[in-house]
Design a protein around this motif. Structure first.
Motif, short mmCIF file in Angstrom:
data_model
loop_
_atom_site.label_atom_id
_atom_site.label_comp_id
_atom_site.label_asym_id
_atom_site.label_seq_id
_atom_site.Cartn_x
_atom_site.Cartn_y
_atom_site.Cartn_z
N VAL A 1 0.82 -1.54 0.01
CA VAL A 1 -0.02 -0.19 0.22
C VAL A 1 0.83 1.48 -0.47
CG1 VAL A 1 -1.61 1.14 1.25
CG2 VAL A 1 -2.37 -1.04 1.24
N ARG A 2 1.94 0.99 1.08
CA ARG A 2 2.76 3.01 1.11
C ARG A 2 3.87 2.33 -0.40
NH1 ARG A 2 4.44 2.87 7.92
NH2 ARG A 2 2.41 2.78 8.04
N HIS A 3 4.56 1.46 -0.47
CA HIS A 3 5.51 1.65 -1.22
C HIS A 3 5.71 0.85 -3.57
CE1 HIS A 3 7.64 2.93 2.36
NE2 HIS A 3 7.25 1.73 2.83
N ALA A 4 4.78 0.02 -3.43
CA ALA A 4 4.68 -0.71 -4.19
C ALA A 4 4.40 0.09 -5.40
CB ALA A 4 4.17 -1.97 -4.32
N GLY A 5 2.77 1.50 -5.63
CA GLY A 5 2.37 1.60 -6.58
C GLY A 5 2.34 0.01 -7.26
N ALA A 6 1.42 -0.88 -6.91
CA ALA A 6 0.76 -1.89 -8.07
C ALA A 6 -0.52 -1.57 -7.96
CB ALA A 6 1.23 -3.48 -6.96
N GLY A 7 -0.91 -2.47 -9.31
CA GLY A 7 -2.24 -2.55 -9.30
C GLY A 7 -2.86 -4.35 -9.20
N HIS A 8 -2.04 -4.54 -8.53
CA HIS A 8 -2.33 -6.48 -8.30
C HIS A 8 -1.38 -7.18 -7.88
CE1 HIS A 8 -5.01 -10.48 -8.95
NE2 HIS A 8 -3.21 -10.30 -9.55
N ARG B 1 2.93 -16.89 0.13
CA ARG B 1 3.55 -16.04 -0.97
C ARG B 1 2.77 -14.64 -1.01
NH1 ARG B 1 3.94 -19.89 -4.51
NH2 ARG B 1 5.48 -21.14 -4.00
N VAL B 2 3.84 -13.34 -1.27
CA VAL B 2 2.65 -11.82 -1.71
C VAL B 2 3.95 -11.27 -2.54
CG1 VAL B 2 1.88 -10.13 -1.34
CG2 VAL B 2 1.85 -11.90 0.44
N ALA B 3 3.16 -11.58 -4.40
CA ALA B 3 3.86 -11.22 -5.39
C ALA B 3 3.05 -9.78 -6.35
CB ALA B 3 3.82 -12.10 -6.38
N ASP B 4 2.76 -8.49 -6.20
CA ASP B 4 2.49 -7.76 -6.39
C ASP B 4 3.11 -7.26 -7.86
OD1 ASP B 4 4.92 -5.09 -6.10
OD2 ASP B 4 4.75 -5.85 -4.30
N ASP B 5 3.07 -6.34 -8.64
CA ASP B 5 3.45 -6.20 -10.18
C ASP B 5 3.85 -4.47 -10.08
OD1 ASP B 5 0.99 -4.06 -9.41
OD2 ASP B 5 0.14 -5.48 -11.94
N GLY B 6 4.34 -4.01 -8.82
CA GLY B 6 4.88 -2.96 -8.75
C GLY B 6 5.82 -1.88 -9.01
N VAL B 7 6.60 -1.71 -8.36
CA VAL B 7 7.50 -0.60 -9.37
C VAL B 7 9.05 -1.68 -8.51
CG1 VAL B 7 7.25 1.98 -9.12
CG2 VAL B 7 8.14 0.69 -7.15
N GLY B 8 9.17 -2.69 -7.63
CA GLY B 8 9.50 -3.28 -7.60
C GLY B 8 10.48 -2.50 -6.24
N THR C 1 12.25 -10.78 -3.48
CA THR C 1 12.99 -10.84 -4.96
C THR C 1 11.93 -10.26 -5.56
OG1 THR C 1 13.49 -13.80 -4.82
CG2 THR C 1 13.15 -12.39 -6.54
N SER C 2 13.15 -8.93 -6.05
CA SER C 2 12.71 -8.65 -7.18
C SER C 2 13.22 -7.89 -8.48
CB SER C 2 12.56 -6.59 -6.01
OG SER C 2 12.42 -5.49 -7.35
N PRO C 3 12.95 -7.96 -9.22
CA PRO C 3 11.49 -8.30 -9.75
C PRO C 3 11.20 -9.57 -8.97
CG PRO C 3 13.45 -8.29 -12.00
CD PRO C 3 13.59 -8.05 -10.11
N ASP C 4 10.26 -10.26 -9.19
CA ASP C 4 8.98 -11.81 -9.17
C ASP C 4 9.82 -11.88 -10.47
OD1 ASP C 4 7.81 -13.82 -9.33
OD2 ASP C 4 5.90 -12.07 -8.90
N PRO C 5 10.29 -13.29 -9.91
CA PRO C 5 10.92 -14.38 -11.37
C PRO C 5 9.86 -14.38 -11.97
CG PRO C 5 12.09 -14.39 -8.91
CD PRO C 5 10.61 -13.87 -8.63
N GLY C 6 8.42 -14.74 -11.67
CA GLY C 6 7.51 -15.30 -12.34
C GLY C 6 6.58 -13.88 -13.40
N THR C 7 7.32 -12.43 -13.31
CA THR C 7 6.06 -11.62 -13.31
C THR C 7 7.34 -10.92 -14.63
OG1 THR C 7 5.76 -10.05 -11.93
CG2 THR C 7 4.69 -12.11 -12.94
N GLY C 8 8.33 -10.64 -13.77
CA GLY C 8 9.83 -10.13 -13.93
C GLY C 8 9.42 -8.42 -13.79
N ARG C 9 8.69 -8.04 -12.75
CA ARG C 9 8.86 -6.56 -12.57
C ARG C 9 7.84 -6.94 -11.13
NH1 ARG C 9 2.86 -5.22 -15.12
NH2 ARG C 9 2.04 -6.95 -14.95
#
Length: 380
Positions: free
Chosen positions: A311-318, A329-336, A363-371
């Protein structure tokens, strides 16, 4: 923003450990009854080699598909209460389609004996959909099977095969209803336990504050009387007041810490609410109730901290949250992280996880999505 709750039984995706721990054995063991149609194909007279092969391969394939489908499909209690009919039925297709195909493959060798598959199809539908959807579908399908047995079967043997399989349906329905009642009872008991725990801690806080404040008040009154005629005694009283206040504060903090320990199921809902407020879409895989009670506090703390960071730092949409015994396991698609060092929150979380012999990886970026960022907590 939409929140989609998905709770697969997919032990292959969620449960760490050997493959046999990933199978829903309580449901899969019923495939032993498929030895009956298997033996029918083996012992049947007059079957050509190709039809016999179709029957044997079909029965074996159906058993394997059923075991896979019942172990990986979302269970009924994971479906959101407000899910539409299409949302309730869509998760069934990955399991029903291959089961239908293997049923068709069995037909040349089994013929009407494919009716032995009916209880398995009904159980799969009932235990992966809410009762308001699964029960009407199964009752209607069973009515069609009974009609076919009475009107279309060419022999008495075929008729009794279909009738026997169809008559097993009430047992499956009662088992499904019993499962729902059991889960509701356990949820009510857990909620009652939480209420009792909070009441007990509330009493502890009251007792600590009541006693401590009474003593502090008395000693403050004594110190006030001694200030004029015996300053040294007044100082001693004040020192005791300071010591007592510090001790009482430590007791209150310890009690409040127990009170603040998040319940995993409650934290899941709190995280969904916080992410919804931040306009973040959530996919939740896993059931908090399936996590052993000894692991829930640690995973709840971990979920709280990772939600705060998103909520504070990721800038994620999902955000994709995965829960299982011994796993968050928590994975986001934010800025990393962008090379930044994890803050005090994650450092404190790492200490809390390692204190129970677990591990935390970021792990940043997420190996599964690359972001984005992937945070994974594993407990023994």
């Amino acid at each position: 923003m939409s929140t989609r709750l998905v709770d697969p039984r997919s032990h292959a995706a969620l449960t760490p450990g050997p493959w046999w721990r990933r199978v829903e054995w309580s449901s899969t063991l019923w495939i032993l009854f498929l030895l009956v149609p298997f033996s029918i194909v083996v012992l049947a007279d007059g079957l050509s080699a190709s039809r016999r092969a179709c029957g044997l391969v079909g029965v074996t394939s159906f058993a394997a598909v059923y075991a896979w489908a019942i172990s990986t499909s979302p269970p009924w209690h994971s479906v959101p209460p407000d899910a539409s009919l299409s949302e309730q039925l869509a998760p069934l297709l990955p399991g029903l389609v291959p089961m239908a195909l293997t049923t068709a493959l069995s037909l040349p060798g089994l013929g009407w004996a494919t009716g032995y598959y009916l209880p398995f199809l009904y159980a799969f539908i009932l235990f992966t959909t809410p009762a308001r959807t699964g029960l009407p579908v199964v009752v209607a399908a069973n009515a069609c099977a009974l009609w076919a047995a009475l009107m279309l079967t060419p022999t008495a043997e075929a008729m009794w095969t279909i009738l026997g399989s169809a008559c097993a349906t009430p047992t499956i329905i009662f088992a499904r209803i019993g499962d729902e009642r059991s889960r509701r009872r356990l949820a009510a008991e857990e909620e009652l336990n939480v209420v009792r725990q909070r009441e007990r801690i509330g009493r502890d806080v009251h007792d600590i504050l009541g006693h401590s404040l009474t003593v502090l008040t008395l000693k403050a009154q004594v110190a006030r009387r001694l200030v004029g005629r015996d300053p040294e005694a007044a100082v001693r009283e004040l020192d005791e007041i300071i010591s007592l206040a510090r001790s009482s504060l430590a007791d209150v903090r310890a009690t409040v810490t127990r009170l603040r320990t998040p319940d995993l199921a409650s934290q899941v809902e709190a995280s969904r609410t916080a992410l919804r407020a931040a306009e973040v879409t959530v996919s939740l895989e896993g059931d908090p109730q399936a996590v052993p009670s000894g692991q829930r506090d640690t995973l709840a703390w971990a979920l709280r901290e990772t939600t705060t960071n998103v909520v504070r730092h990721a800038g994620a949409g999902h955000v994709r949250i995965t829960l299982a015994p011994g796993l968050l396991r928590v994975a986001d698609d934010g800025v990393g992280l962008g090379g930044a060092v994890p803050g005090n929150g994650l450092s404190g979380l790492r200490q809390r996880v390692e204190a129970v012999e677990g591990s935390l990886s970021v792990t940043s970026p997420d190996p599964g999505t690359g972001r984005g960022t992937l945070v994974e907590v594993r407990l023994p």
